[in-house]
Motif scaffolding. Structure first.
Motif, PDB file in Angstrom:
ATOM      1  N   GLU A 142       0.841  -1.220   0.000  1.00 36.42           N
ATOM      2  CA  GLU A 142       0.000   0.000   0.000  1.00 36.42           C
ATOM      3  C   GLU A 142       0.864   1.253   0.000  1.00 36.42           C
ATOM      4  N   GLN A 143       2.006   1.196   0.723  1.00 32.19           N
ATOM      5  CA  GLN A 143       2.914   2.350   0.740  1.00 32.19           C
ATOM      6  C   GLN A 143       3.413   2.656  -0.668  1.00 32.19           C
ATOM      7  N   ALA A 178      -0.946   0.902 -13.867  1.00 32.80           N
ATOM      8  CA  ALA A 178      -1.856   2.017 -13.535  1.00 32.80           C
ATOM      9  C   ALA A 178      -3.130   1.502 -12.857  1.00 32.80           C
ATOM     10  N   GLU A 179      -3.581   0.329 -13.291  1.00 34.35           N
ATOM     11  CA  GLU A 179      -4.854  -0.186 -12.761  1.00 34.35           C
ATOM     12  C   GLU A 179      -4.673  -1.043 -11.509  1.00 34.35           C
ATOM     13  N   ASP A 180      -3.460  -1.094 -10.973  1.00 33.07           N
ATOM     14  CA  ASP A 180      -3.190  -1.978  -9.836  1.00 33.07           C
ATOM     15  C   ASP A 180      -3.983  -1.588  -8.592  1.00 33.07           C
ATOM     16  N   THR A 181      -4.437  -2.619  -7.908  1.00 35.53           N
ATOM     17  CA  THR A 181      -4.954  -2.472  -6.543  1.00 35.53           C
ATOM     18  C   THR A 181      -3.918  -3.100  -5.619  1.00 35.53           C
ATOM     19  N   PRO A 182      -4.033  -2.924  -4.299  1.00 32.98           N
ATOM     20  CA  PRO A 182      -3.078  -3.616  -3.418  1.00 32.98           C
ATOM     21  C   PRO A 182      -3.051  -5.115  -3.673  1.00 32.98           C
ATOM     22  N   ALA A 183      -4.207  -5.704  -3.951  1.00 29.26           N
ATOM     23  CA  ALA A 183      -4.270  -7.158  -4.162  1.00 29.26           C
ATOM     24  C   ALA A 183      -3.574  -7.579  -5.452  1.00 29.26           C
ATOM     25  N   THR A 184      -3.794  -6.836  -6.553  1.00 32.26           N
ATOM     26  CA  THR A 184      -3.179  -7.236  -7.826  1.00 32.26           C
ATOM     27  C   THR A 184      -1.668  -7.010  -7.776  1.00 32.26           C
ATOM     28  N   LEU A 185      -1.258  -5.937  -7.158  1.00 30.42           N
ATOM     29  CA  LEU A 185       0.194  -5.679  -7.062  1.00 30.42           C
ATOM     30  C   LEU A 185       0.842  -6.695  -6.136  1.00 30.42           C
ATOM     31  N   HIS A 186       0.216  -7.012  -5.012  1.00 28.42           N
ATOM     32  CA  HIS A 186       0.812  -7.982  -4.084  1.00 28.42           C
ATOM     33  C   HIS A 186       0.924  -9.350  -4.741  1.00 28.42           C
ATOM     34  N   ALA A 187      -0.086  -9.713  -5.536  1.00 29.56           N
ATOM     35  CA  ALA A 187      -0.025 -11.023  -6.221  1.00 29.56           C
ATOM     36  C   ALA A 187       1.153 -11.059  -7.181  1.00 29.56           C
TER      37      ALA A 187
END
Ligand SMILES: Nc1nc2c(c(=O)[nH]1)N[C@@H](CN(C=O)c1ccc(C(=O)N[C@@H](CCC(=O)O)C(=O)O)cc1)CN2
Ligand SMILES: NCC(=O)N[C@@H]1O[C@H](COP(=O)([O-])[O-])[C@@H](O)[C@H]1O
Length: 212
Positions: A142-143, A178-187
């Motif tokens: 998230e940071q 650009a479209e990342d959410t915390p969940a998509t980026l963490h995955a």
């Protein structure tokens, strides 16, 4: 180069035969890194053994994964201890009981103390979901999103008392979309975590066998 990563480390090469590293894993989450280690050890990719899983959260999925892989697991919930030091003393007692020589923190969400670090000097590693020294501590994914970085990643480092500040062993960079959410980026980060954790342990095993 995979779409997942800008710098995707090669899979850990098989290394010269050596006595397997006896690992203890500390985890509190879904256990995907624990499972990646168990699979790599089972297929002969890593000269290591998983002696015990210590987990902090009674509902953590990692405990089910330990059962599936028939690896001993011990619940040490910090809420049952009145200090960080007493929790760490219980961790050390458990690790020694299972003859652990290296400690792997993969989603251990508690700050550890010299009680643990002095029992395993330079033998505790941690997996962190950012390119340290950026975004230390909790909620690193998230940071990174909040900071607007275009590249983040993951790090394996030696654990010292100062949080997420120990010597870096392995890193992998991961693009932020650009479209990342915390969940998509963490995955996306976790797909690289599974590589770098194995790579770090493979290098420790090689270095360890040379020192024996
Ligand atoms: N002494 C050290 N302890 C830990 C390190 C370290 O480098 N030195 N790495 C962390 C892992 N970690 C990030 O990678 C991390 C985990 C947890 C915390 C934290 O602030 N935890 C809170 C409790 C949070 C909660 O229960 O939800 C706390 O312990 O008070 C920071 C960083 C593992 N330990
Ligand atoms: N600050 C520590 C931290 O955030 N650790 C993170 O917990 C996750 C555990 O995933 P897993 O349970 O699927 O292996 C991993 O992404 C790891 O980087």
């Amino acid at each position: 180069m995979s779409a997942d990563a800008l710098v995707s480390p090669a899979a850990p090469a098989l290394i010269a035969p050596c006595s397997p590293l006896r690992l203890g894993v500390l985890a509190s989450g879904s256990g995907t890194n624990f499972a990646a280690l168990a699979a790599a050890i089972a297929n002969g990719e890593l000269p290591a053994t998983l002696q015990v899983l210590i987990y902090n959260n009674p509902k953590a999925l990692v405990a089910e994964r330990a059962q599936q892989w028939q690896i001993p697991s011990v619940l040490l919930n910090h809420r049952h201890y009145n200090s960080r030091e007493s929790l760490d003393a219980a961790i050390v007692e458990t690790l020694k009981t299972y003859d652990v020589e290296w400690v792997v923190m993969a989603g251990w969400m508690r700050i550890v103390t010299p009680v643990l670090l002095n029992a395993y000097p330079q033998r505790v590693i941690n997996l962190h979901p950012s390119l340290l020294p950026s975004f230390r501590g909790l909620h690193a994914v998230e940071q990174a999103l909040a900071a607007g970085v275009k590249i983040t990643g993951c790090t394996v480092h030696l654990v010292e008392e100062a949080v997420d500040s120990g010597p870096i062993l392995v890193q992998a960079a991961v693009p932020v979309l650009a479209e990342d959410t915390p969940a998509t980026l963490h995955a996306r980060i976790q797909r690289q975590e599974h590589h770098i954790l194995k790579q770090a342990i493979a290098h420790l095993a090689a270095a360890h066998s040379l020192s024996r």
